[in-house]
Design a protein around this motif. Structure first.
Motif, PDB file in Angstrom:
ATOM      1  N   ASN A  73       0.921  -1.230   0.125  1.00 16.75           N
ATOM      2  CA  ASN A  73      -0.189   0.185   0.022  1.00 16.75           C
ATOM      3  C   ASN A  73       0.954   1.242  -0.062  1.00 16.75           C
ATOM      4  OD1 ASN A  73      -1.757   2.064   0.660  1.00 16.75           O
ATOM      5  ND2 ASN A  73      -3.014   1.081   1.910  1.00 16.75           N
ATOM      6  N   ASN A 116      -1.337  -3.173   9.924  1.00 15.60           N
ATOM      7  CA  ASN A 116      -1.990  -4.248   9.420  1.00 15.60           C
ATOM      8  C   ASN A 116      -2.393  -5.317  10.056  1.00 15.60           C
ATOM      9  OD1 ASN A 116      -2.513  -3.447   6.369  1.00 15.60           O
ATOM     10  ND2 ASN A 116      -0.276  -2.793   6.673  1.00 15.60           N
ATOM     11  N   ARG A 130      -1.959   5.845  13.696  1.00 16.99           N
ATOM     12  CA  ARG A 130      -3.463   5.405  13.835  1.00 16.99           C
ATOM     13  C   ARG A 130      -4.482   6.380  14.087  1.00 16.99           C
ATOM     14  NH1 ARG A 130      -6.986   3.258  16.732  1.00 16.99           N
ATOM     15  NH2 ARG A 130      -5.829   3.606  18.713  1.00 16.99           N
ATOM     16  N   MET A 151      -4.744   9.224  11.526  1.00 14.14           N
ATOM     17  CA  MET A 151      -5.574   8.494  10.417  1.00 14.14           C
ATOM     18  C   MET A 151      -7.037   8.451  10.665  1.00 14.14           C
ATOM     19  SD  MET A 151      -3.047   5.510   9.115  1.00 14.14           S
ATOM     20  CE  MET A 151      -4.232   4.497   8.241  1.00 14.14           C
ATOM     21  N   ILE A 152      -7.485   8.278  12.022  1.00 18.10           N
ATOM     22  CA  ILE A 152      -8.880   8.399  12.450  1.00 18.10           C
ATOM     23  C   ILE A 152      -9.488   9.568  12.300  1.00 18.10           C
ATOM     24  CG2 ILE A 152     -10.499   7.916  14.407  1.00 18.10           C
ATOM     25  CD1 ILE A 152      -8.625   5.374  14.746  1.00 18.10           C
ATOM     26  N   ASP A 196     -10.027  11.158   9.253  1.00 23.86           N
ATOM     27  CA  ASP A 196     -10.679  10.089   8.194  1.00 23.86           C
ATOM     28  C   ASP A 196      -9.893   9.660   6.878  1.00 23.86           C
ATOM     29  OD1 ASP A 196     -12.897   8.935   7.858  1.00 23.86           O
ATOM     30  OD2 ASP A 196     -13.831  10.401   6.823  1.00 23.86           O
ATOM     31  N   LEU A 197      -8.668   9.327   7.175  1.00 26.97           N
ATOM     32  CA  LEU A 197      -8.060   8.878   6.117  1.00 26.97           C
ATOM     33  C   LEU A 197      -8.354   7.031   6.045  1.00 26.97           C
ATOM     34  CD1 LEU A 197      -4.592  10.539   6.769  1.00 26.97           C
ATOM     35  CD2 LEU A 197      -6.395  11.005   4.982  1.00 26.97           C
ATOM     36  N   ASN A 198      -8.562   6.710   4.846  1.00 26.38           N
ATOM     37  CA  ASN A 198      -9.115   5.420   4.819  1.00 26.38           C
ATOM     38  C   ASN A 198      -7.712   4.771   4.064  1.00 26.38           C
ATOM     39  OD1 ASN A 198     -10.205   2.773   4.784  1.00 26.38           O
ATOM     40  ND2 ASN A 198     -11.727   3.219   3.284  1.00 26.38           N
ATOM     41  N   LEU A 199      -6.719   4.616   4.662  1.00 19.16           N
ATOM     42  CA  LEU A 199      -5.209   3.968   3.790  1.00 19.16           C
ATOM     43  C   LEU A 199      -5.086   2.388   4.343  1.00 19.16           C
ATOM     44  CD1 LEU A 199      -3.041   7.008   4.917  1.00 19.16           C
ATOM     45  CD2 LEU A 199      -4.334   6.522   2.766  1.00 19.16           C
ATOM     46  N   LEU A 200      -5.874   1.787   5.118  1.00 18.61           N
ATOM     47  CA  LEU A 200      -5.804   0.758   5.140  1.00 18.61           C
ATOM     48  C   LEU A 200      -6.480  -0.167   4.560  1.00 18.61           C
ATOM     49  CD1 LEU A 200      -5.676   0.577   9.067  1.00 18.61           C
ATOM     50  CD2 LEU A 200      -3.790   0.309   7.440  1.00 18.61           C
TER      51      LEU A 200
END
Length: 120
Positions: free
Chosen positions: A5, A40, A109, A112-113, A116-120
């Motif tokens: 990713n 991950n 982490r 990202m929350i 609102d990053l949806n990188l996973l």
């Protein structure tokens, strides 16, 4: 070797650099990889030896080499870029490898929350 990713890897790299870890030291890519693997698979956060072996396998390195390179990268950042290191670690002592990796992973982490990053 590349991480699958690329957007997540780039985001992690940026945050690791902000923490003062120099990109020219071998431990930089190992720390970035450690954060990537933990994001991950959160169980790796509590299995640091397994994590080091996974990184060593990923880069065709040794467990001891991974551990040493990460320690060197953290030590260099702590000694030469202490203000940057304080963005991750609030303590006045040099963090252990696992402390630094777990703390920066959690900060990433949470960021990202929040963003609102949806990188996973």
């Amino acid at each position: 070797m590349r991480l699958e990713n690329e957007k997540l890897a780039a985001f992690i790299s940026e945050e690791v650099q902000k923490a003062g870890i120099a990109t020219n030291v071998l431990g930089y890519k190992y720390i970035t990889c450690a954060v990537y693997f933990i994001l991950n698979d959160a169980t790796l956060m509590h299995k640091i030896i397994v994590l080091y072996h996974k990184i060593a396998d990923h880069y065709s390195a040794t467990y001891a080499g991974v551990e040493h390179s990460i320690r060197h990268a953290i030590s260099s950042a702590y000694n030469f870029r202490p203000d940057a290191m304080k963005t991750v670690m609030d303590d006045t002592y040099q963090p252990k490898n696992s402390e630094f990796i777990c703390t920066i992973t959690e900060k990433i982490r949470i960021q990202m929350i929040k963003e609102d990053l949806n990188l996973l």
